[in-house]
Design a protein around this motif. Structure first.
Motif, mmCIF file in Angstrom:
data_model
loop_
_atom_site.group_PDB
_atom_site.id
_atom_site.type_symbol
_atom_site.label_atom_id
_atom_site.label_comp_id
_atom_site.label_asym_id
_atom_site.label_seq_id
_atom_site.Cartn_x
_atom_site.Cartn_y
_atom_site.Cartn_z
ATOM 1 N N ALA A 87 56.994 -37.186 -7.246
ATOM 2 C CA ALA A 87 57.103 -38.405 -6.143
ATOM 3 C C ALA A 87 56.233 -38.804 -4.940
ATOM 4 C CB ALA A 87 58.328 -39.240 -6.732
ATOM 5 N N ARG A 88 56.768 -38.396 -3.776
ATOM 6 C CA ARG A 88 55.634 -38.092 -2.895
ATOM 7 C C ARG A 88 54.053 -37.882 -2.800
ATOM 8 N NH1 ARG A 88 57.253 -33.298 0.683
ATOM 9 N NH2 ARG A 88 59.419 -34.735 0.510
ATOM 10 N N ILE B 218 59.670 -41.371 -11.928
ATOM 11 C CA ILE B 218 60.459 -39.930 -11.952
ATOM 12 C C ILE B 218 61.532 -39.646 -10.764
ATOM 13 C CG2 ILE B 218 59.757 -37.660 -10.661
ATOM 14 C CD1 ILE B 218 56.644 -39.036 -11.903
ATOM 15 N N LEU B 219 61.939 -40.172 -9.933
ATOM 16 C CA LEU B 219 63.192 -39.827 -9.382
ATOM 17 C C LEU B 219 63.810 -40.299 -9.727
ATOM 18 C CD1 LEU B 219 61.457 -41.064 -6.214
ATOM 19 C CD2 LEU B 219 62.074 -38.279 -6.692
ATOM 20 N N ILE B 220 64.429 -41.801 -10.941
ATOM 21 C CA ILE B 220 64.635 -41.841 -11.341
ATOM 22 C C ILE B 220 65.763 -41.170 -12.120
ATOM 23 C CG2 ILE B 220 66.324 -44.181 -12.943
ATOM 24 C CD1 ILE B 220 64.823 -45.888 -11.037
ATOM 25 N N LEU C 292 61.826 -31.135 -7.778
ATOM 26 C CA LEU C 292 60.567 -31.405 -8.410
ATOM 27 C C LEU C 292 59.743 -33.324 -8.121
ATOM 28 C CD1 LEU C 292 59.968 -28.630 -11.085
ATOM 29 C CD2 LEU C 292 58.588 -28.576 -9.345
ATOM 30 N N ALA C 293 61.092 -33.675 -8.127
ATOM 31 C CA ALA C 293 60.741 -35.101 -8.911
ATOM 32 C C ALA C 293 60.357 -35.717 -6.874
ATOM 33 C CB ALA C 293 62.665 -35.481 -9.463
ATOM 34 N N ALA D 80 62.330 -50.051 -7.287
ATOM 35 C CA ALA D 80 61.094 -49.732 -7.358
ATOM 36 C C ALA D 80 60.996 -49.209 -5.026
ATOM 37 C CB ALA D 80 59.716 -50.047 -7.643
ATOM 38 N N ARG D 81 61.223 -49.931 -4.537
ATOM 39 C CA ARG D 81 60.762 -49.572 -3.330
ATOM 40 C C ARG D 81 61.684 -48.530 -2.322
ATOM 41 N NH1 ARG D 81 58.700 -51.512 0.804
ATOM 42 N NH2 ARG D 81 58.081 -53.742 1.009
ATOM 43 N N ARG D 82 63.551 -48.944 -3.310
ATOM 44 C CA ARG D 82 64.319 -47.752 -2.689
ATOM 45 C C ARG D 82 63.765 -46.414 -3.177
ATOM 46 N NH1 ARG D 82 69.826 -46.813 -5.561
ATOM 47 N NH2 ARG D 82 70.621 -44.620 -4.244
#
Length: 94
Positions: free
Chosen positions: A89-90, A14-16, A84-85, A2-4
């Motif tokens: 996420a941001r 979402i990013l994964i 979009l991800a 999660a830190r990455r």
């Protein structure tokens, strides 16, 4: 992990997911450009998954060159999903 991908686990998921989608689309582009054997199970699976992920953008661009058409019509959703991800996420991590 999660830190990455950021501090929030929801943002990481979402990013994964977007990274996996973009990877499948880019992998299909590479398979197509390198004339991979479409009878191969992996190539066939990637093609079907990429078609599903790019449903909204297939045939959006129609240049005469099939390779250029594939790069555009499958590359655009890869960029959109990743972009979009990262925006979502941001926002979640803010």
């Amino acid at each position: 992990m999660a830190r990455r991908y950021g501090g929030n686990p929801a943002a990481a998921i979402i990013l994964i997911a977007a990274d996996i989608a973009a990877f499948i689309l880019i992998l299909w582009i590479l398979f197509f450009l390198l004339d991979a054997n479409r009878a191969n199970d992996l190539v066939n699976w990637v093609h079907h998954a990429a078609n599903w992920l790019a449903t909204w953008s297939r045939d959006l661009f129609t240049p005469d060159n099939a390779k250029w058409r594939t790069v555009l019509n499958y590359g655009l959703p890869a960029l959109v999903y990743a972009g979009l991800a990262h925006l979502i996420a941001r926002r979640i991590n803010a």
